[in-house]
Design a protein around this motif. Sequence first.
Motif, PDB file in Angstrom:
ATOM      1  N   LEU A   4       0.840  -1.201   0.000  1.00  0.00           N
ATOM      2  CA  LEU A   4       0.000   0.000   0.000  1.00  0.00           C
ATOM      3  C   LEU A   4       0.869   1.242   0.000  1.00  0.00           C
ATOM      4  CD1 LEU A   4      -2.480  -1.261   2.686  1.00  0.00           C
ATOM      5  CD2 LEU A   4      -2.672  -1.450   0.228  1.00  0.00           C
ATOM      6  N   ASP A   5       1.165   1.762  -1.182  1.00  0.00           N
ATOM      7  CA  ASP A   5       2.032   2.921  -1.185  1.00  0.00           C
ATOM      8  C   ASP A   5       1.412   4.110  -1.923  1.00  0.00           C
ATOM      9  OD1 ASP A   5       2.135   1.750  -3.586  1.00  0.00           O
ATOM     10  OD2 ASP A   5       4.320   1.560  -3.699  1.00  0.00           O
ATOM     11  N   THR A   6       0.150   4.020  -2.293  1.00  0.00           N
ATOM     12  CA  THR A   6      -0.506   5.191  -2.864  1.00  0.00           C
ATOM     13  C   THR A   6      -1.822   5.397  -2.120  1.00  0.00           C
ATOM     14  OG1 THR A   6      -1.755   3.957  -4.478  1.00  0.00           O
ATOM     15  CG2 THR A   6       0.431   4.687  -5.153  1.00  0.00           C
ATOM     16  N   PRO A   7      -2.337   6.632  -2.115  1.00  0.00           N
ATOM     17  CA  PRO A   7      -3.587   6.888  -1.404  1.00  0.00           C
ATOM     18  C   PRO A   7      -4.740   6.061  -1.967  1.00  0.00           C
ATOM     19  CG  PRO A   7      -2.574   8.939  -2.202  1.00  0.00           C
ATOM     20  CD  PRO A   7      -1.773   7.836  -2.736  1.00  0.00           C
ATOM     21  N   LEU A   9      -4.667   3.094  -3.091  1.00  0.00           N
ATOM     22  CA  LEU A   9      -4.634   1.721  -2.598  1.00  0.00           C
ATOM     23  C   LEU A   9      -5.207   1.613  -1.191  1.00  0.00           C
ATOM     24  CD1 LEU A   9      -1.211   0.529  -3.983  1.00  0.00           C
ATOM     25  CD2 LEU A   9      -3.404  -0.555  -4.372  1.00  0.00           C
ATOM     26  N   GLU A  10      -5.110   2.695  -0.448  1.00  0.00           N
ATOM     27  CA  GLU A  10      -5.595   2.680   0.932  1.00  0.00           C
ATOM     28  C   GLU A  10      -7.068   2.275   1.008  1.00  0.00           C
ATOM     29  OE1 GLU A  10      -5.383   2.600   4.754  1.00  0.00           O
ATOM     30  OE2 GLU A  10      -3.610   3.031   3.554  1.00  0.00           O
ATOM     31  N   GLN A  11      -7.882   2.832   0.111  1.00  0.00           N
ATOM     32  CA  GLN A  11      -9.322   2.574   0.143  1.00  0.00           C
ATOM     33  C   GLN A  11      -9.735   1.426  -0.775  1.00  0.00           C
ATOM     34  OE1 GLN A  11     -11.770   5.846  -0.846  1.00  0.00           O
ATOM     35  NE2 GLN A  11     -10.781   7.281   0.518  1.00  0.00           N
ATOM     36  N   SER A  12      -8.729   0.865  -1.495  1.00  0.00           N
ATOM     37  CA  SER A  12      -9.107  -0.030  -2.584  1.00  0.00           C
ATOM     38  C   SER A  12      -9.521  -1.398  -2.075  1.00  0.00           C
ATOM     39  CB  SER A  12      -7.939  -0.186  -3.542  1.00  0.00           C
ATOM     40  OG  SER A  12      -7.081  -1.212  -3.060  1.00  0.00           O
ATOM     41  N   ASN A  15      -6.977  -3.687  -0.253  1.00  0.00           N
ATOM     42  CA  ASN A  15      -6.601  -3.511   1.143  1.00  0.00           C
ATOM     43  C   ASN A  15      -7.386  -4.499   2.022  1.00  0.00           C
ATOM     44  OD1 ASN A  15      -6.089  -2.635   3.734  1.00  0.00           O
ATOM     45  ND2 ASN A  15      -6.099  -0.472   3.161  1.00  0.00           N
ATOM     46  N   HIS A  17      -7.585  -4.430   5.209  1.00  0.00           N
ATOM     47  CA  HIS A  17      -8.058  -3.774   6.431  1.00  0.00           C
ATOM     48  C   HIS A  17      -7.733  -4.575   7.683  1.00  0.00           C
ATOM     49  CE1 HIS A  17      -9.919  -0.611   4.139  1.00  0.00           C
ATOM     50  NE2 HIS A  17     -10.511  -1.519   3.393  1.00  0.00           N
ATOM     51  N   LYS A 518     -12.666   0.847  -5.393  1.00  0.00           N
ATOM     52  CA  LYS A 518     -13.042   0.598  -3.995  1.00  0.00           C
ATOM     53  C   LYS A 518     -13.782  -0.728  -3.883  1.00  0.00           C
ATOM     54  CE  LYS A 518     -13.636   5.456  -2.943  1.00  0.00           C
ATOM     55  NZ  LYS A 518     -14.626   6.527  -2.938  1.00  0.00           N
TER      56      LYS A 518
END
Lengths: 535, 308
Positions: A4-7, A9-12, A15, A17, A518
Amino acid sequence: MAKLDTPALEQSFLNNHGKNPIRAWLFSTDHKRIGILYLLSIGFFFLVGGLLGGLMRIELIAPGETIMDPQTYNGVFTVHGLIMIFLVVIPGLSAVFGNFFLPILIGARDVAFPKLNLLSWWLYIFGAILAISSQFLGSGAPDTGWTFYAPYSTETGSNVVLAVFSAFVLGFSSILTGLNFIVTVHRMRAPGMTWFKMPLFPWSLYATAWIQVLATPIVGVTFLMIVAERLFQIGFFDPSLGGDPLLYQHLFWIYSHPAVYIMILPAMGVVTEIIPTFAKKHIFGYKAIALSSLAIAAVGYFVWGHHMYTAGMSGTARWFFSFLTFIVAVPSAIKVFNWVATMHKGSITVRTPFLYTLAFIFLFMIGGLTGLWLGALATNVHLHDTAFVVAHFHYIIFGGMGFAFFAGLHYWYPKMFGKMYDEKLANVAFVIIFIGFNLLYFPLFIIGMQGMPRRYADYLPEYTGGHFWSTMGAIVLITGALLMIYNLIIRTRKKGTPAEMNPWGGKSLEWTLESPPKEHNFDEIPTITENPYNY
Amino acid sequence: MYPITPGVSNLAEGVDKTFMILFAISLFFLIGITIVMLWFVYKYHKKRHPVPSKSKGNNTLEVIWIVFPTIIVLILFYYGWIGFKPMRDVPEGAREVKVIGYMWDWDFEYENGKRSKDLYLAKDEPVKLNMVSLDVIHSLYIPAFRVKEDVVPGQTNFMWFIPSQVGQYEVLCAEYCGLRHSFMDAKAYVMEPEEFQSWLADFDPEETEHKGLIIVRNNACTGCHSLDGSKLVGSTFKGLYNADRNVTEDGKQITVKADDEYLLESIYEPNRKLVEGYPANVMQSYRKIITDEDVMHIIDWLKSEEMR
């Protein structure tokens, strides 16, 4: 993949969680995760099947025994076919890109039955384990060819029961995917998306799904009949038990010919999405393409007898099946004309997915046109069961379905994984694969015409030249494929740049989502007013 | 450019003509469409054509490229059918030859009872092959004559042709039939009619064969077990009787004599005592296929002078 190195990817959906990643993947009902599970498993089996094919080519580099005895060769071509047909090309594009993109393309958050979808993948894995076990358990690897022709398959001492049972289980996976897609297309389209505003890849998946649901049960039952004949001596196919060998062939091809359309229809759908994106022009003849998919699915049911012209059918059946076979060529031709016409007066950029698409059209034409040679009665008598059939089949399935798969993979990769691969390297791999492919399979047309039968562990010296070049082609092809895989997996992981939302400038719904999307795809379900080809 | 030499039977002309037509039409479409496609990619590249057209299709063109290919494929169907039709119309008075296919060899039987391992034919004389299989499906394929028909157990399939050139041609099996499929070949010898007649007459129907040999041949045992001492898939019949056999039984290596009892067991339970150097499970039990009485004939034949 899950780095996870891009914003974005955080919500994708990639992830986890914080959940246990194995559980979060293997038991996910997210259609996108299931699509990736299929991609990884199909990719794995593609490599295994390709390796086996490579071993066959090495054996055939020269007459006489090179690296394996005939029994091993017969086992290897059987398991090559079994893996490639049932584990790679039949699920192929529907299971990978269908799962990932069908809901997105019609504006839905998932397929109609997400749990059933997960079950399909598990059935696939269970079937795959059975297929692989059949190689090692019992009385020796199956040596019947993937066609399991009776009475050889009911008499041979090798482990046929487990192999056909694996195909039976895999059939259920295919049926459930088809059922899921039919209901998804009928019930889950976004508001305003009428049938003729639906993108054409979902159209092709819809046509495919009907074949999966209607034809697969026939081959399932046929395989159970083989099991019954082997275990309980019930005479369905073996004349010494009162059966009829031609009955088996009819039942087998009633499924297995339409199965070719299960493989190729979604491939046609993928290139139909790619061409307008790179030509920046509305797809030419939307309705003709949509309806020709249905025509192929419908007429494709009634041509199975062309696999049996020399099997001892009546003369009437022979010309009738030949006639229908020629008719089914027309809708495929319509598609080719429409694809080329889409490029006319476009504004074309030649990127990696488009290169694969151009190659697809070229190779598919060779596969399709040589199909006419096999559909014509007079020439079929000479060509049936020769290397010509092997070449034709691989041009359709690998040159067609395989190249469309690579096209789709390079097209949607940035969307699926949120990273952009090295396009120069991808193009180099494409050129190597294209050259290797033609060098591998084209000589087989020639030696097939000269009378080289298929499924031969050894051959007469006059066919040496063709076999030699074919083996060279296999080496080139495998090199290119490994380079492609290196580029997509290893290099992109380390050096891939974050992908934009819409790297190719496409108009369909997936390009309105983040890369990667997402978990629930759409924050708000879109309302559709036009089809996605208005550039 | 054209990869095959012309066929040498009466049926080859129809096949080869269909090939030529298909070749021409395929080449025309393949090259034509590919050139148009690449030309579009060049001419309408973004650099040269920045603004795409708004065209969505053209119904006239759709109709043209539905009707035009339909006509072409119907013409192709017609040529394929015309070239094929004579293959099913056997002329009166064709010489009938019985073909027996079995794992993994061919036998040819002529009208006077003469049998041969290769196919002998008279030039310019029609011949009809009535084909049966003793086990699984095979397919008789003579590329030079452009003929092929499956040999299916439980039914008699036929093919016919008139060989048109003296010579020696390959006879192949085209339907996968197991271990030695790729070695299931024979020759077709086409001779001048007089020469063929004298070949056919060179046969003494009185010379009867041993009953055991007939049983062995009819059950296709000779596909795997040679009569002359050479090693095929299984061990040879030559000199088998009373020979010492190194076998594995229940995982133990022992040496036994190939006596009556051993031979009977090896036919009915071939995998129990497995001779060294041969794979397991290739041969299946013949318990339901060869009767006890017939096994006695086989053993009797193995004891005979010709097989010692």
